[in-house]
Design an enzyme around this catalytic site. Sequence first.
Site, PDB file in Angstrom:
ATOM      1  N   HIS A 235     -10.296  -5.422  -3.269  1.00  0.00           N
ATOM      2  CA  HIS A 235      -8.961  -5.706  -2.747  1.00  0.00           C
ATOM      3  C   HIS A 235      -9.059  -6.098  -1.294  1.00  0.00           C
ATOM      4  CE1 HIS A 235      -9.903  -1.420  -2.415  1.00  0.00           C
ATOM      5  NE2 HIS A 235      -9.228  -1.419  -1.273  1.00  0.00           N
TER       6      HIS A 235
ATOM      7  N   THR B 221     -12.307   3.292  -1.249  1.00  0.00           N
ATOM      8  CA  THR B 221     -11.891   4.413  -2.090  1.00  0.00           C
ATOM      9  C   THR B 221     -11.501   3.973  -3.499  1.00  0.00           C
ATOM     10  OG1 THR B 221      -9.624   4.270  -1.253  1.00  0.00           O
ATOM     11  CG2 THR B 221     -11.122   5.798  -0.131  1.00  0.00           C
TER      12      THR B 221
ATOM     13  N   ASN C 195     -12.937  -3.467   2.420  1.00  0.00           N
ATOM     14  CA  ASN C 195     -13.937  -2.406   2.495  1.00  0.00           C
ATOM     15  C   ASN C 195     -14.833  -2.523   1.267  1.00  0.00           C
ATOM     16  OD1 ASN C 195     -12.871  -1.250   4.886  1.00  0.00           O
ATOM     17  ND2 ASN C 195     -11.288  -0.219   3.681  1.00  0.00           N
TER      18      ASN C 195
ATOM     19  N   HIS D 173     -12.023  -1.397  -7.085  1.00  0.00           N
ATOM     20  CA  HIS D 173     -11.520  -2.669  -7.610  1.00  0.00           C
ATOM     21  C   HIS D 173     -11.273  -3.500  -6.364  1.00  0.00           C
ATOM     22  CE1 HIS D 173      -8.768  -4.901 -10.671  1.00  0.00           C
ATOM     23  NE2 HIS D 173      -8.734  -5.623  -9.550  1.00  0.00           N
TER      24      HIS D 173
ATOM     25  N   ASP E 125       0.845  -1.189   0.000  1.00  0.00           N
ATOM     26  CA  ASP E 125       0.000   0.000   0.000  1.00  0.00           C
ATOM     27  C   ASP E 125       0.886   1.246   0.000  1.00  0.00           C
ATOM     28  OD1 ASP E 125      -3.239   0.501   0.961  1.00  0.00           O
ATOM     29  OD2 ASP E 125      -1.836   2.192   1.060  1.00  0.00           O
TER      30      ASP E 125
HETATM   31  P1  AMP Z   1      -9.827   1.192   0.342  1.00  0.00           P
HETATM   32  O1  AMP Z   1      -9.998   2.445   1.149  1.00  0.00           O
HETATM   33  O2  AMP Z   1     -10.197  -0.056   1.095  1.00  0.00           O
HETATM   34  O3  AMP Z   1     -10.499   1.315  -1.005  1.00  0.00           O
HETATM   35  O4  AMP Z   1      -8.276   1.047   0.105  1.00  0.00           O
HETATM   36  C1  AMP Z   1      -7.611   1.580  -0.994  1.00  0.00           C
HETATM   37  C2  AMP Z   1      -6.149   1.530  -0.660  1.00  0.00           C
HETATM   38  O5  AMP Z   1      -5.429   1.722  -1.857  1.00  0.00           O
HETATM   39  C3  AMP Z   1      -5.697   2.621   0.320  1.00  0.00           C
HETATM   40  O6  AMP Z   1      -5.124   2.020   1.475  1.00  0.00           O
HETATM   41  C4  AMP Z   1      -4.678   3.413  -0.494  1.00  0.00           C
HETATM   42  O7  AMP Z   1      -3.593   3.869   0.280  1.00  0.00           O
HETATM   43  C5  AMP Z   1      -4.242   2.393  -1.529  1.00  0.00           C
HETATM   44  N1  AMP Z   1      -3.709   2.941  -2.769  1.00  0.00           N
HETATM   45  C6  AMP Z   1      -4.267   3.895  -3.551  1.00  0.00           C
HETATM   46  N2  AMP Z   1      -3.488   4.119  -4.629  1.00  0.00           N
HETATM   47  C7  AMP Z   1      -2.437   3.276  -4.526  1.00  0.00           C
HETATM   48  C8  AMP Z   1      -1.280   3.017  -5.324  1.00  0.00           C
HETATM   49  N3  AMP Z   1      -1.045   3.682  -6.480  1.00  0.00           N
HETATM   50  N4  AMP Z   1      -0.390   2.086  -4.913  1.00  0.00           N
HETATM   51  C9  AMP Z   1      -0.611   1.408  -3.769  1.00  0.00           C
HETATM   52  N5  AMP Z   1      -1.678   1.593  -2.972  1.00  0.00           N
HETATM   53  C10 AMP Z   1      -2.573   2.515  -3.332  1.00  0.00           C
END
Ligand code: AMP
Length: 113
Positions: free
Chosen positions: A99, A94, A86, A97, A30
């Site tokens: 994860h 956020t 989430n 996709h 992350d």
């Molecule tokens: P969520 O809030 O569960 O959708 O988590 C999305 C996660 O993606 C967050 O913890 C962000 O820090 C992470 N994230 C967003 N963009 C990137 C990126 N380019 N590389 C790695 N992690 C990312």
Amino acid sequence: MNDCIFCKIIDGSIPSKKAYEDDRILAFHDVNPQAPVHVLVVPKEHICCADAVNEDNADVVAHIFTKIPEIAKSLGLVNGYRIVNNCGDDACQTVKHMHFHILGGKQLNGEMA
Ligand code: AMP
């Protein structure tokens, strides 16, 4: 998905620090870690969220969960870890996709929400 940041990480057009990859899934660190170890595991197939898992695509979720112990071990998470997904706006998803967060490397807070 043209506008999906994780699809771009999967196709290599956005760089990532990879932790694991095979033909169906990718794990990468992350960019904004919330624990000493914070890795995201994603299906290469674009599935927007856990809400969109169905009989046709659930096998990749099973595959992710069979690989998570191996990934966690490779990350040195020998004393436990948390898996977080989430799903949707109330959960603050956020990136649309699906994860799974792997969080660990310290004693985590016991609160879930
Ligand atoms: P969520 O809030 O569960 O959708 O988590 C999305 C996660 O993606 C967050 O913890 C962000 O820090 C992470 N994230 C967003 N963009 C990137 C990126 N380019 N590389 C790695 N992690 C990312």
